[in-house]
Design an enzyme around this catalytic site. Structure first.
Site: not given
Ligand code: HXC
Length: 510
Positions: A169-170, A404-405
Site C-alpha cells: 500500500g502506501g 547507434g549503440a
Molecule cells: C493498523 C495494523 C495494520 C494496519 C497490521 N496491523 N497492519 N494495524 N493498520 N495497516 C496490526 C494487526 O492488527 C496486528 O495487530 C499486527 O499489526 C500484526 O499484524 P498481523 O496481521 O497479525 O500480521 P501478519 O499476519 O504477519 O500480516 C501482516 C500484514 C497484515 C500482511 C501486513 O497485517 C495486513 O494485511 N495488514 C493490512 C495491510 C493493509 O491493507 N494496509 C493498508 C494499505 S492501504 P495485533 O494487535 O493483533 O498484533 C494504504 C493506503 C495508503 O496503505 C496509500 C497512500 C499512497
C-alpha cells in the site's frame, strides 16, 4: 533527582520493548530482527542517537486512545557508518504492524528534514502493514508528506530503502522514489495491492512471494537493486554500499586508502578477448582487474544481465562502472539494459561519481517485442543519461561498438573525456556480414565474392584505427595497462569543470 533519572530509564526501557516480548518473539520466529536490532547492526557500535522515542499517536477512533505505545511503530535517529553520518528510520512491526499514523509519519519527516539540512544519506528499513487503518485520511496525508520530502531530497542526498518484511500500500512509494532498494529473500515482499485484492479484481491467485517477493523484484520488475539471504547480510551489504557514496551532491566522493598500485600491469587482459569475435568472455573479469583490490558492488546483478553496473574504486576514490556483458545476449542493448544503465549513470552524475564505461556491444536488439515495448524511448534514456552527465567520463571499447549503440555508450560525441580502445576494437556502423549483405546485395549468390567483400570490410572497418584517425578514439591502449591508463585519466579529470546550460530541469524520455 534520582527518582527522575530512574523514571527516564524506566520509560526508555518500556519504549525499547516496542509491542512487547510476545511480538518480539514472533518477529524472531519468522527469522526477522526487530527495528532496534537492525539499527544496531547497521550503524557503528554505540553511535545511534534516537529521536522521538516517546512519541505516541493521537488517534481516538476505534478505542485507539486505550492502546498507545511509545515510539508509535517507527524508530528514528542518526548514527554513523564507518564514521560517516547517516540518518535512519526503521519500521517496528511489533507496534501496530509498523503501520503509518500521522505521528509516525511526522517522525520520519523529522529525520528526512534533518538529513537534508545536514546533507547526509538517509536509510529506511521497512517492515510494515501500510497506512494505520484506524487513522484513515491522516495516514494518507502523512504518506504524501514523506513522499514530498523524498522528491526534494532526490539528487541532493543518497536515499536507500531496505525491505525487511511486508511493504504494501502506501509504504511502497517512498522506497520507489529512493535511489536504491534492497530486499531480504523469503521474508520481505512489496506490492501496491496484496494477493486478496488481486484475486478480487483480476481473479488471479498468487502468493505474496509470487506477487512481490525479492526474486520477482530483482529479476522481473527491477524494482529492487539487490536481494540478500537474511537481515544481517542485507544490513552489512548496505553498509558496504554507503561506504562508496558521497554524503551529498556537494560533498566529494569518499576516498579510502588504496593498497593496490595502479602502476602494476596485468598481462592476463591481453588474452581476455577471444580470437573469434563471436565468442563471449566475461566483462566482469575486466572490471575486477581494474578496480582496487577487486572490490566491486554490483547494482541489479540479476536483472538485464547484458549490462553490468556498479561501484568500485580506483586509487581509493569511488567510480561507477557501466559495461556491456558479452556473456549475455552478446552484450546487446535492449530496453531493460538501457533503463537499468540510464538510472545508474544518472545516479552517478547526481553525486559527482565518475563513470567508466566498457563497451562491447553489437547494437540494439531487433524485434517486435522490443519495438512494441518502447525500445526507442528506453534506448534514448541511456543516450540522454550519458549525454547530460557532466562527471568525468572514461570509455574503453574492448571489442564491438556497432551502430547507434556505439554513439550511446559514452562515445566521444557525447562529451566522453577519455575514449580509449583496445587493439581488438571494431568500431563500425554494423558487423561485416550485415554490411556486406546490404552493400553487395547483387553478389549475394556468389560466396567467393561475398567472402572477398567481407574480408575487405573487416580489414577496413573492423579495427579501432578508422575511429582513431578521426579522433573519435583518443588512444589505442594495450589491454594490460588498462587500470593504469584509466587511473591516470581519472586523476587528470579530478579538476574537470563542465556545466550544462541553466534549466529548471530536463525532460528525459521517461
Ligand atoms: C493498523 C495494523 C495494520 C494496519 C497490521 N496491523 N497492519 N494495524 N493498520 N495497516 C496490526 C494487526 O492488527 C496486528 O495487530 C499486527 O499489526 C500484526 O499484524 P498481523 O496481521 O497479525 O500480521 P501478519 O499476519 O504477519 O500480516 C501482516 C500484514 C497484515 C500482511 C501486513 O497485517 C495486513 O494485511 N495488514 C493490512 C495491510 C493493509 O491493507 N494496509 C493498508 C494499505 S492501504 P495485533 O494487535 O493483533 O498484533 C494504504 C493506503 C495508503 O496503505 C496509500 C497512500 C499512497
Amino acid at each position: 533527582m534520582k527518582e527522575i533519572l530512574h523514571e527516564l530509564e524506566v520509560r526508555r526501557e518500556r519504549a525499547r520493548m516496542g509491542g512487547g516480548q510476545a511480538r518480539i518473539d514472533a518477529q524472531h520466529k519468522r527469522g526477522k530482527l526487530t527495528a532496534r536490532e537492525r539499527i544496531d547492526i547497521f550503524l557503528d557500535e554505540g553511535s545511534f542517537e534516537e529521536f522521538d522515542m516517546f512519541v505516541e499517536h493521537r488517534s481516538t477512533d476505534f478505542g485507539m486512545e486505550k492502546s498507545k505505545i511509545a515510539g508509535d511503530g517507527v524508530v528514528t535517529g542518526w548514527g554513523t557508518v564507518n564514521g560517516r553520518t547517516v540518518f535512519v528510520f526503521a519500521k517496528d512491526f511489533t507496534v501496530f504492524g509498523g503501520s503509518l499514523s500521522e505521528t509516525h509519519a511526522q517522525k520520519i519527516m523529522k529525520v528526512q528534514d534533518m538529513a537534508l539540512k545536514n546533507r547526509a544519506p538517509i536509510i529506511g528499513l521497512y517492515d510494515a502493514g501500510g497506512a494505520r487503518i484506524q487513522e484513515g485520511v491522516a495516514a494518507l496525508g502523512g504518506y504524501a508528506e514523506v513522499f514530498q520530502r523524498n522528491v526534494l531530497a532526490s539528487g541532493v542526498i543518497p536515499q536507500i530503502s531496505v525491505i525487511m518484511g511486508p511493504c504494501a500500500g502506501g509504504d511502497v512509494y517512498s522506497p520507489a522514489m529512493t535511489d536504491f532498494i534492497f530486499m531480504v529473500r523469503d521474508t520481505s515482499y512489496m506490492f501496491v495491492t496484496g494477493p486478496d485484492v488481486v484475486k478480487t479484481v483480476t481473479n488471479e491467485t498468487v502468493t505474496s512471494e509470487e506477487l512481490g517477493g525479492a526474486s520477482v523484484h530483482t529479476t522481473k520488475s527491477s524494482i529492487a537493486d539487490g536481494a540478500y539471504d537474511n537481515d544481517v547480510d542485507a544490513l552489512l551489504q548496505v553498509r558496504r554500499l554507503v561506504d562508496f557514496l558521497p554524503q551529498s551532491n556537494t560533498s566529494p566522493v569518499p576516498e579510502i586508502e588504496c593498497f593496490q598500485s595502479v602502476e602494476e600491469t596485468d598481462g592476463s587482459l591481453d588474452t581476455l578477448v577471444p580470437a573469434n569475435a563471436n565468442k563471449p568472455y566475461d566483462i566482469k573479469e575486466l572490471i575486477l582487474k581494474t578496480v582496487d583490490e577487486g572490490d566491486f558492488f554490483e547494482i541489479q546483478e540479476s536483472f538485464a544481465k547484458n549490462i553490468v553496473c556498479g561501484f568500485g574504486r580506483i586509487e581509493g576514490s569511488t567510480v561507477g562502472f557501466v559495461a556491456n556483458q558479452p556473456m549475455v545476449l552478446a552484450g546487446v542493448l535492449d530496453s531493460d539494459a538501457s533503463r537499468k544503465a540510464a538510472r545508474f549513470v544518472r545516479f552517478c552524475d547526481c553525486f559527482s561519481i565518475p563513470v567508466v564505461t566498457f563497451v562491447d556491444v553489437p547494437g540494439f536488439l531487433p524485434g517486435t517485442a522490443q519495438e512494441y515495448g518502447g525500445l526507442i524511448k528506453h534506448g534514448a534514456k541511456l543516450l540522454f543519461a550519458f549525454a547530460e552527465a557532466t562527471v568525468p567520463k572514461v570509455t574503453l571499447i574492448t571489442r564491438k561498438a556497432y551502430g547507434g549503440a556505439y554513439d550511446v555508450m559514452a562515445s566521444k560525441h557525447l562529451r566522453g573525456d577519455f575514449n580509449y580502445a583496445w587493439p581488438t576494437a571494431q568500431i563500425a556502423v554494423m558487423g561485416a556480414k550485415g554490411a556486406v549483405e546490404i552493400i553487395f546485395r547483387k553478389d549475394i549468390a556468389d560466396p567467393e565474392k561475398i567472402a572477398a567483400h567481407t574480408k575487405m570490410y573487416e580489414d577496413r572497418f573492423l579495427s579501432p584505427f578508422v575511429a582513431a584517425e578521426r579522433g573519435y578514439i583518443d588512444e589505442v591502449i594495450m589491454p594490460h595497462s588498462t587500470r593504469k591508463r584509466i587511473a591516470r585519466a581519472l586523476r587528470l579529470l579530478r579538476n574537470k569543470d563542465l556545466e550544462n546550460p541553466w534549466k529548471k530541469h530536463d525532460n528525459i524520455p521517461l
